[in-house]
Enzyme design. Sequence first.
Site, PDB file in Angstrom:
ATOM      1  N   GLY A   1       0.993  -1.017  -0.028  1.00  0.00           N
ATOM      2  CA  GLY A   1      -0.041  -0.089   0.095  1.00  0.00           C
ATOM      3  C   GLY A   1       0.882   1.128   0.013  1.00  0.00           C
ATOM      4  O   GLY A   1       0.568   2.220  -0.916  1.00  0.00           O
ATOM      5  N   ASP A   2       2.008   1.164   0.854  1.00  0.00           N
ATOM      6  CA  ASP A   2       2.731   2.331   0.865  1.00  0.00           C
ATOM      7  C   ASP A   2       3.536   2.687  -0.420  1.00  0.00           C
ATOM      8  O   ASP A   2       3.577   3.638  -0.880  1.00  0.00           O
ATOM      9  CB  ASP A   2       3.698   2.222   2.021  1.00  0.00           C
ATOM     10  CG  ASP A   2       3.216   2.321   3.381  1.00  0.00           C
ATOM     11  OD1 ASP A   2       2.538   3.197   3.549  1.00  0.00           O
ATOM     12  OD2 ASP A   2       3.485   1.132   4.181  1.00  0.00           O
ATOM     13  N   GLU A   3       3.917   1.514  -1.008  1.00  0.00           N
ATOM     14  CA  GLU A   3       4.734   1.736  -2.353  1.00  0.00           C
ATOM     15  C   GLU A   3       3.884   1.928  -3.394  1.00  0.00           C
ATOM     16  O   GLU A   3       4.185   2.662  -4.323  1.00  0.00           O
ATOM     17  CB  GLU A   3       5.230   0.209  -2.409  1.00  0.00           C
ATOM     18  CG  GLU A   3       6.671   0.005  -1.366  1.00  0.00           C
ATOM     19  CD  GLU A   3       6.918  -1.487  -1.044  1.00  0.00           C
ATOM     20  OE1 GLU A   3       5.948  -2.363  -1.697  1.00  0.00           O
ATOM     21  OE2 GLU A   3       7.838  -1.658  -0.437  1.00  0.00           O
TER      22      GLU A   3
ATOM     23  N   ALA B   1       3.453   5.698  -3.194  1.00  0.00           N
ATOM     24  CA  ALA B   1       4.735   6.270  -3.575  1.00  0.00           C
ATOM     25  C   ALA B   1       4.552   6.230  -5.090  1.00  0.00           C
ATOM     26  O   ALA B   1       5.272   7.376  -5.687  1.00  0.00           O
ATOM     27  CB  ALA B   1       5.693   5.623  -2.874  1.00  0.00           C
TER      28      ALA B   1
END
Length: 427
Positions: free
Chosen positions: A197-199, A202
Amino acid sequence: MAQDPDNAPAAQNDPGAQNDPRADIGDERAGMPLADVRVIEMGQLLAGPFCGQLLGDFGADVIKIEQPDVGDPLRDWGQAKAAGNSLWWPVVGRNKRTITLNLRSQDGQRLVRELVAHADVLLENFRPGTLERWGLGPEELWKINPRLVVTRVSGYGQTGPYSSRAGFGSIGEAMGGLRYVTGDPSTPPSRAGISIGDELAAVFACIGTLVALHHRDRTGVGQVVDSAIYEAVLGMMESLVTEWDVAGYVRERTGATLPGVAPSNVYPTRSGAMVLIAANQDSVFGRLAQLIGQPELAEDPRFCDHNARGARMEELDGIIATWTAQHETGELLESLHDAGIPAGLIYTAKDMLADPHFAAREAIISIDSPTLGRDLSMQSVFPRLSATPGRVRHVGRERGEDNEHVYAGLLKLTAAEIARLKAEGTI
Protein backbone atom coordinates in the site's frame (compact mmCIF):
# COMPACT_ATOMS: atom_id res chain seq x y z
CA MET A 1 14.36 22.76 -13.56
CA ALA A 2 15.31 24.32 -10.22
CA GLN A 3 16.18 27.95 -10.82
CA ASP A 4 18.13 30.08 -8.37
CA PRO A 5 17.68 33.86 -8.18
CA ASP A 6 20.20 34.54 -10.93
CA ASN A 7 18.24 32.19 -13.25
CA ALA A 8 21.11 29.68 -13.42
CA PRO A 9 20.26 26.00 -12.88
CA ALA A 10 20.36 25.18 -9.18
CA ALA A 11 23.26 22.76 -9.45
CA GLN A 12 25.36 25.33 -11.31
CA ASN A 13 24.62 27.98 -8.70
CA ASP A 14 25.65 25.67 -5.86
CA PRO A 15 29.33 26.42 -5.17
CA GLY A 16 29.74 23.23 -3.21
CA ALA A 17 28.43 21.13 -6.11
CA GLN A 18 31.13 22.16 -8.57
CA ASN A 19 34.04 21.01 -6.40
CA ASP A 20 32.31 18.32 -4.38
CA PRO A 21 34.38 15.11 -4.25
CA ARG A 22 31.14 13.11 -4.19
CA ALA A 23 30.56 12.38 -7.85
CA ASP A 24 26.83 11.78 -7.42
CA ILE A 25 26.23 15.46 -6.63
CA GLY A 26 27.87 16.59 -9.85
CA ASP A 27 29.31 14.62 -12.73
CA GLU A 28 27.50 11.32 -12.15
CA ARG A 29 24.09 13.01 -12.27
CA ALA A 30 24.98 14.93 -15.43
CA GLY A 31 22.94 13.70 -18.36
CA MET A 32 20.44 11.80 -16.22
CA PRO A 33 16.81 12.60 -17.07
CA LEU A 34 16.00 14.32 -13.75
CA ALA A 35 19.42 15.87 -13.13
CA ASP A 36 17.88 19.36 -13.19
CA VAL A 37 15.26 18.56 -10.54
CA ARG A 38 15.83 19.21 -6.83
CA VAL A 39 13.57 17.50 -4.30
CA ILE A 40 13.31 18.34 -0.61
CA GLU A 41 12.14 15.11 1.04
CA MET A 42 10.42 15.38 4.41
CA GLY A 43 8.55 12.68 6.29
CA GLN A 44 9.74 9.19 7.08
CA LEU A 45 9.31 5.44 6.74
CA LEU A 46 8.14 4.35 3.30
CA ALA A 47 5.21 6.03 1.53
CA GLY A 48 7.00 9.34 0.96
CA PRO A 49 10.63 8.19 0.95
CA PHE A 50 10.01 5.49 -1.67
CA CYS A 51 8.75 8.23 -4.00
CA GLY A 52 12.00 10.09 -3.27
CA GLN A 53 13.97 6.94 -4.07
CA LEU A 54 12.25 6.62 -7.45
CA LEU A 55 13.01 10.25 -8.34
CA GLY A 56 16.59 9.94 -7.12
CA ASP A 57 17.10 6.79 -9.17
CA PHE A 58 16.68 8.89 -12.31
CA GLY A 59 19.02 11.65 -11.22
CA ALA A 60 16.98 14.06 -9.11
CA ASP A 61 18.98 15.82 -6.37
CA VAL A 62 16.97 14.51 -3.41
CA ILE A 63 17.79 16.21 -0.10
CA LYS A 64 16.29 14.15 2.70
CA ILE A 65 15.50 15.93 5.98
CA GLU A 66 15.61 13.95 9.24
CA GLN A 67 15.17 14.84 12.90
CA PRO A 68 18.63 15.50 14.42
CA ASP A 69 18.25 13.12 17.35
CA VAL A 70 16.53 10.06 15.85
CA GLY A 71 16.46 10.19 12.06
CA ASP A 72 14.10 8.15 9.92
CA PRO A 73 12.85 5.08 11.87
CA LEU A 74 13.45 3.02 8.73
CA ARG A 75 17.15 3.18 9.62
CA ASP A 76 16.32 0.66 12.37
CA TRP A 77 13.61 -1.41 10.68
CA GLY A 78 13.74 -4.84 9.08
CA GLN A 79 13.94 -8.39 10.35
CA ALA A 80 17.45 -8.92 9.01
CA LYS A 81 20.31 -6.59 10.03
CA ALA A 82 24.07 -6.47 9.66
CA ALA A 83 26.27 -5.22 12.51
CA GLY A 84 23.11 -3.75 14.04
CA ASN A 85 22.33 -1.74 10.89
CA SER A 86 19.10 -1.89 8.90
CA LEU A 87 19.30 -3.55 5.49
CA TRP A 88 16.16 -1.70 4.42
CA TRP A 89 17.60 1.80 4.76
CA PRO A 90 20.43 1.34 2.21
CA VAL A 91 17.79 0.71 -0.47
CA VAL A 92 15.16 3.36 0.33
CA GLY A 93 17.82 5.92 1.27
CA ARG A 94 19.88 5.41 -1.87
CA ASN A 95 20.78 8.29 -4.20
CA LYS A 96 19.81 10.92 -1.60
CA ARG A 97 21.69 13.61 0.27
CA THR A 98 20.86 13.43 3.98
CA ILE A 99 20.63 16.40 6.32
CA THR A 100 19.31 16.82 9.84
CA LEU A 101 16.86 19.57 10.73
CA ASN A 102 14.41 20.11 13.57
CA LEU A 103 11.21 20.98 11.71
CA ARG A 104 9.44 21.91 14.95
CA SER A 105 11.76 24.83 15.65
CA GLN A 106 11.48 28.32 14.18
CA ASP A 107 15.02 28.16 12.84
CA GLY A 108 14.27 24.77 11.27
CA GLN A 109 11.17 26.13 9.56
CA ARG A 110 13.15 29.14 8.35
CA LEU A 111 15.74 26.84 6.80
CA VAL A 112 13.02 24.85 5.04
CA ARG A 113 11.83 28.08 3.44
CA GLU A 114 15.37 28.80 2.30
CA LEU A 115 15.68 25.31 0.82
CA VAL A 116 12.33 25.67 -0.94
CA ALA A 117 13.67 28.73 -2.78
CA HIS A 118 16.20 26.40 -4.45
CA ALA A 119 13.84 23.46 -5.05
CA ASP A 120 11.43 22.08 -7.61
CA VAL A 121 9.57 19.65 -5.34
CA LEU A 122 8.72 19.40 -1.66
CA LEU A 123 7.82 15.79 -0.81
CA GLU A 124 6.16 14.93 2.51
CA ASN A 125 4.07 12.19 4.09
CA PHE A 126 2.99 13.73 7.39
CA ARG A 127 -0.58 13.64 8.63
CA PRO A 128 -2.57 16.32 6.75
CA GLY A 129 -2.37 19.69 8.46
CA THR A 130 1.13 19.20 9.87
CA LEU A 131 2.87 21.44 7.35
CA GLU A 132 0.22 24.10 7.88
CA ARG A 133 0.79 24.06 11.66
CA TRP A 134 4.47 24.72 11.00
CA GLY A 135 3.69 27.62 8.68
CA LEU A 136 4.93 25.54 5.73
CA GLY A 137 1.68 24.88 3.88
CA PRO A 138 1.64 25.12 0.08
CA GLU A 139 0.13 28.60 0.01
CA GLU A 140 2.96 29.93 2.20
CA LEU A 141 5.65 28.13 0.22
CA TRP A 142 4.31 29.41 -3.11
CA LYS A 143 4.93 32.95 -1.87
CA ILE A 144 8.62 31.98 -1.85
CA ASN A 145 8.63 29.79 -4.95
CA PRO A 146 5.46 29.78 -7.09
CA ARG A 147 6.97 27.05 -9.29
CA LEU A 148 7.16 24.56 -6.42
CA VAL A 149 5.38 21.21 -6.72
CA VAL A 150 4.20 20.02 -3.30
CA THR A 151 3.80 16.24 -3.28
CA ARG A 152 1.80 14.99 -0.31
CA VAL A 153 1.35 11.30 0.55
CA SER A 154 -1.09 10.29 3.29
CA GLY A 155 -3.44 7.51 4.31
CA TYR A 156 -6.70 9.12 3.25
CA GLY A 157 -5.74 12.22 1.25
CA GLN A 158 -5.66 15.89 2.13
CA THR A 159 -9.45 16.34 2.16
CA GLY A 160 -12.54 14.40 3.25
CA PRO A 161 -13.88 13.30 6.65
CA TYR A 162 -11.07 10.78 7.24
CA SER A 163 -8.18 13.02 6.21
CA SER A 164 -7.06 13.76 9.77
CA ARG A 165 -6.90 10.09 10.78
CA ALA A 166 -3.59 8.31 11.20
CA GLY A 167 -3.18 6.16 8.11
CA PHE A 168 -0.70 3.33 7.61
CA GLY A 169 -0.31 1.24 4.48
CA SER A 170 -2.04 -1.79 5.99
CA ILE A 171 -5.22 0.20 6.63
CA GLY A 172 -5.14 1.65 3.12
CA GLU A 173 -4.77 -1.86 1.68
CA ALA A 174 -7.88 -2.94 3.59
CA MET A 175 -9.95 0.13 2.72
CA GLY A 176 -8.87 0.10 -0.93
CA GLY A 177 -10.11 -3.49 -1.36
CA LEU A 178 -6.84 -5.42 -1.67
CA ARG A 179 -6.92 -7.25 1.67
CA TYR A 180 -10.39 -8.69 1.12
CA VAL A 181 -9.38 -10.51 -2.07
CA THR A 182 -5.92 -11.66 -0.87
CA GLY A 183 -5.38 -15.14 0.54
CA ASP A 184 -7.16 -18.47 0.66
CA PRO A 185 -10.97 -18.53 0.95
CA SER A 186 -10.70 -20.78 4.01
CA THR A 187 -8.74 -18.19 6.01
CA PRO A 188 -9.16 -14.54 7.03
CA PRO A 189 -7.83 -11.95 4.57
CA SER A 190 -4.05 -12.06 4.16
CA ARG A 191 -1.45 -9.42 3.47
CA ALA A 192 1.36 -9.41 0.97
CA GLY A 193 4.83 -9.90 2.44
CA ILE A 194 5.74 -6.32 1.50
CA SER A 195 4.31 -2.87 2.29
CA ILE A 196 2.45 -2.76 -1.00
CA GLY A 197 0.00 0.00 0.00
CA ASP A 198 2.76 2.44 0.91
CA GLU A 199 4.70 1.57 -2.22
CA LEU A 200 1.71 1.98 -4.54
CA ALA A 201 1.00 5.39 -3.03
CA ALA A 202 4.64 6.32 -3.62
CA VAL A 203 4.51 5.18 -7.25
CA PHE A 204 1.36 7.22 -7.88
CA ALA A 205 3.00 10.17 -6.09
CA CYS A 206 6.01 9.86 -8.39
CA ILE A 207 3.78 9.81 -11.49
CA GLY A 208 1.87 12.82 -10.19
CA THR A 209 5.09 14.69 -9.44
CA LEU A 210 6.42 14.19 -12.95
CA VAL A 211 3.09 15.25 -14.47
CA ALA A 212 2.99 18.35 -12.24
CA LEU A 213 6.57 19.24 -13.21
CA HIS A 214 5.63 18.94 -16.89
CA HIS A 215 2.66 21.26 -16.31
CA ARG A 216 4.86 23.65 -14.30
CA ASP A 217 7.36 23.89 -17.14
CA ARG A 218 4.56 24.87 -19.53
CA THR A 219 2.83 27.33 -17.19
CA GLY A 220 5.41 28.38 -14.59
CA VAL A 221 3.03 27.43 -11.78
CA GLY A 222 3.36 24.64 -9.21
CA GLN A 223 0.54 22.65 -7.63
CA VAL A 224 -0.24 20.03 -4.99
CA VAL A 225 0.05 16.32 -5.79
CA ASP A 226 -2.31 14.52 -3.36
CA SER A 227 -1.58 10.76 -3.23
CA ALA A 228 -3.71 8.77 -0.76
CA ILE A 229 -2.74 5.21 0.13
CA TYR A 230 -6.29 3.86 -0.02
CA GLU A 231 -6.83 5.46 -3.45
CA ALA A 232 -3.55 4.10 -4.79
CA VAL A 233 -4.72 0.61 -3.81
CA LEU A 234 -8.21 1.27 -5.19
CA GLY A 235 -6.65 2.33 -8.48
CA MET A 236 -5.20 -1.17 -8.90
CA MET A 237 -8.43 -3.04 -8.24
CA GLU A 238 -9.31 -3.55 -11.91
CA SER A 239 -13.10 -3.85 -12.47
CA LEU A 240 -13.96 -4.75 -8.87
CA VAL A 241 -16.19 -1.71 -8.24
CA THR A 242 -17.89 -1.81 -11.64
CA GLU A 243 -18.66 -5.53 -11.31
CA TRP A 244 -20.48 -4.88 -8.04
CA ASP A 245 -22.23 -1.75 -9.31
CA VAL A 246 -23.60 -3.35 -12.47
CA ALA A 247 -23.86 -7.07 -11.71
CA GLY A 248 -23.80 -7.30 -7.91
CA TYR A 249 -20.72 -9.49 -8.20
CA VAL A 250 -18.30 -9.60 -5.25
CA ARG A 251 -14.75 -10.76 -5.86
CA GLU A 252 -13.69 -13.18 -3.13
CA ARG A 253 -10.42 -14.70 -1.98
CA THR A 254 -9.43 -17.48 -4.36
CA GLY A 255 -5.96 -18.54 -3.23
CA ALA A 256 -3.58 -19.35 -6.08
CA THR A 257 -6.10 -18.81 -8.89
CA LEU A 258 -8.41 -16.17 -10.33
CA PRO A 259 -12.04 -17.15 -10.93
CA GLY A 260 -12.72 -18.03 -14.53
CA VAL A 261 -9.06 -17.97 -15.57
CA ALA A 262 -7.76 -21.46 -16.40
CA PRO A 263 -5.39 -23.07 -16.60
CA SER A 264 -3.32 -20.72 -14.45
CA ASN A 265 -2.12 -22.36 -11.27
CA VAL A 266 0.79 -24.06 -9.53
CA TYR A 267 1.31 -27.71 -10.38
CA PRO A 268 3.49 -30.41 -8.74
CA THR A 269 6.53 -32.02 -10.34
CA ARG A 270 7.88 -35.51 -9.70
CA SER A 271 10.32 -34.20 -7.09
CA GLY A 272 7.60 -32.31 -5.22
CA ALA A 273 8.51 -28.85 -6.49
CA MET A 274 5.81 -26.49 -7.71
CA VAL A 275 5.75 -24.98 -11.19
CA LEU A 276 3.50 -22.11 -12.20
CA ILE A 277 1.84 -22.59 -15.61
CA ALA A 278 -0.29 -19.88 -17.25
CA ALA A 279 -1.95 -21.21 -20.41
CA ASN A 280 -5.36 -19.57 -20.21
CA GLN A 281 -5.30 -17.94 -23.67
CA ASP A 282 -6.84 -20.12 -26.39
CA SER A 283 -3.80 -20.58 -28.63
CA VAL A 284 -1.50 -21.16 -25.65
CA PHE A 285 -3.86 -23.78 -24.27
CA GLY A 286 -3.80 -25.49 -27.63
CA ARG A 287 -0.02 -25.77 -27.40
CA LEU A 288 -0.27 -27.13 -23.85
CA ALA A 289 -2.81 -29.75 -24.95
CA GLN A 290 -0.37 -30.87 -27.66
CA LEU A 291 2.49 -31.01 -25.18
CA ILE A 292 0.69 -33.19 -22.66
CA GLY A 293 -0.32 -35.59 -25.44
CA GLN A 294 -4.02 -34.74 -25.40
CA PRO A 295 -4.51 -32.36 -28.37
CA GLU A 296 -8.23 -33.17 -28.40
CA LEU A 297 -8.67 -31.09 -25.24
CA ALA A 298 -8.37 -27.91 -27.29
CA GLU A 299 -11.49 -28.89 -29.25
CA ASP A 300 -13.36 -30.47 -26.33
CA PRO A 301 -16.50 -28.41 -25.56
CA ARG A 302 -15.51 -28.54 -21.88
CA PHE A 303 -12.24 -26.69 -22.52
CA CYS A 304 -12.40 -25.17 -26.02
CA ASP A 305 -12.61 -21.51 -24.98
CA HIS A 306 -11.87 -19.18 -22.10
CA ASN A 307 -15.30 -19.34 -20.50
CA ALA A 308 -15.56 -23.13 -20.77
CA ARG A 309 -12.15 -23.66 -19.18
CA GLY A 310 -12.97 -21.19 -16.40
CA ALA A 311 -16.18 -23.07 -15.58
CA ARG A 312 -14.27 -26.36 -15.24
CA MET A 313 -11.12 -25.08 -13.58
CA GLU A 314 -10.75 -27.89 -11.02
CA GLU A 315 -11.26 -30.64 -13.59
CA LEU A 316 -8.72 -29.09 -15.96
CA ASP A 317 -6.18 -28.47 -13.19
CA GLY A 318 -6.43 -32.13 -12.24
CA ILE A 319 -5.60 -33.24 -15.78
CA ILE A 320 -2.58 -30.94 -15.95
CA ALA A 321 -1.34 -31.87 -12.45
CA THR A 322 -1.44 -35.56 -13.35
CA TRP A 323 0.86 -34.81 -16.30
CA THR A 324 3.28 -32.47 -14.49
CA ALA A 325 3.72 -34.94 -11.62
CA GLN A 326 5.33 -37.40 -14.07
CA HIS A 327 8.23 -35.05 -14.89
CA GLU A 328 11.25 -33.63 -13.09
CA THR A 329 11.24 -29.88 -12.62
CA GLY A 330 14.02 -28.94 -15.06
CA GLU A 331 12.74 -31.23 -17.79
CA LEU A 332 9.20 -29.94 -17.35
CA LEU A 333 10.18 -26.28 -17.53
CA GLU A 334 12.36 -26.83 -20.59
CA SER A 335 9.55 -28.52 -22.48
CA LEU A 336 7.08 -25.77 -21.52
CA HIS A 337 9.45 -23.02 -22.60
CA ASP A 338 10.22 -24.78 -25.89
CA ALA A 339 6.49 -25.01 -26.58
CA GLY A 340 5.96 -21.29 -25.97
CA ILE A 341 3.92 -21.77 -22.80
CA PRO A 342 4.43 -19.25 -19.95
CA ALA A 343 5.81 -21.16 -16.97
CA GLY A 344 8.26 -20.72 -14.16
CA LEU A 345 9.26 -21.32 -10.57
CA ILE A 346 8.18 -19.18 -7.65
CA TYR A 347 11.38 -17.34 -6.80
CA THR A 348 12.94 -16.36 -3.52
CA ALA A 349 15.82 -13.86 -3.28
CA LYS A 350 18.26 -16.79 -3.41
CA ASP A 351 16.77 -17.89 -6.75
CA MET A 352 17.00 -14.35 -8.14
CA LEU A 353 20.68 -14.02 -7.29
CA ALA A 354 21.43 -17.32 -9.05
CA ASP A 355 19.34 -16.71 -12.16
CA PRO A 356 21.23 -15.96 -15.43
CA HIS A 357 18.46 -13.72 -16.78
CA PHE A 358 18.62 -11.46 -13.73
CA ALA A 359 22.39 -11.36 -14.17
CA ALA A 360 22.33 -10.65 -17.90
CA ARG A 361 19.97 -7.70 -17.48
CA GLU A 362 21.66 -6.53 -14.26
CA ALA A 363 18.27 -6.51 -12.56
CA ILE A 364 20.15 -6.90 -9.28
CA ILE A 365 23.21 -4.76 -8.79
CA SER A 366 26.02 -4.81 -6.24
CA ILE A 367 27.06 -1.54 -4.63
CA ASP A 368 29.48 -0.59 -1.87
CA SER A 369 28.22 0.19 1.63
CA PRO A 370 30.81 2.22 3.58
CA THR A 371 28.84 1.63 6.79
CA LEU A 372 28.93 -2.15 6.49
CA GLY A 373 32.32 -2.30 4.77
CA ARG A 374 31.08 -4.58 2.00
CA ASP A 375 29.05 -4.63 -1.21
CA LEU A 376 25.28 -4.95 -0.97
CA SER A 377 23.02 -6.58 -3.53
CA MET A 378 19.79 -4.74 -4.29
CA GLN A 379 17.34 -4.27 -7.13
CA SER A 380 18.42 -1.98 -9.94
CA VAL A 381 16.47 0.97 -11.38
CA PHE A 382 13.25 0.30 -13.29
CA PRO A 383 11.91 0.94 -15.86
CA ARG A 384 14.87 0.95 -18.24
CA LEU A 385 15.38 3.99 -20.46
CA SER A 386 17.40 3.38 -23.62
CA ALA A 387 19.02 6.83 -23.84
CA THR A 388 18.98 8.19 -20.27
CA PRO A 389 18.80 5.24 -17.87
CA GLY A 390 18.57 5.61 -14.13
CA ARG A 391 21.43 4.52 -11.90
CA VAL A 392 22.14 3.65 -8.27
CA ARG A 393 25.00 5.95 -7.33
CA HIS A 394 25.26 5.17 -3.62
CA VAL A 395 23.39 3.46 -0.80
CA GLY A 396 21.55 5.33 1.94
CA ARG A 397 23.96 7.60 3.81
CA GLU A 398 24.52 8.25 7.47
CA ARG A 399 22.20 10.68 9.22
CA GLY A 400 23.27 14.27 8.54
CA GLU A 401 26.17 13.24 6.33
CA ASP A 402 25.47 16.08 3.89
CA ASN A 403 24.82 18.86 6.41
CA GLU A 404 27.97 20.77 5.58
CA HIS A 405 27.49 20.52 1.86
CA VAL A 406 23.86 21.65 1.89
CA TYR A 407 24.00 24.29 4.61
CA ALA A 408 27.34 25.81 3.67
CA GLY A 409 27.30 25.07 -0.06
CA LEU A 410 23.68 25.52 -1.10
CA LEU A 411 22.37 27.90 1.58
CA LYS A 412 25.75 29.60 2.16
CA LEU A 413 25.48 29.62 5.94
CA THR A 414 28.62 30.70 7.76
CA ALA A 415 30.62 28.36 9.96
CA ALA A 416 29.54 30.35 13.01
CA GLU A 417 25.85 30.04 12.13
CA ILE A 418 26.17 26.31 11.48
CA ALA A 419 27.90 25.91 14.85
CA ARG A 420 25.08 27.82 16.57
CA LEU A 421 22.38 25.69 14.89
CA LYS A 422 24.19 22.53 15.98
CA ALA A 423 24.55 23.76 19.54
CA GLU A 424 20.84 24.58 19.70
CA GLY A 425 19.82 21.20 18.30
CA THR A 426 18.33 22.67 15.12
CA ILE A 427 20.61 20.58 12.89
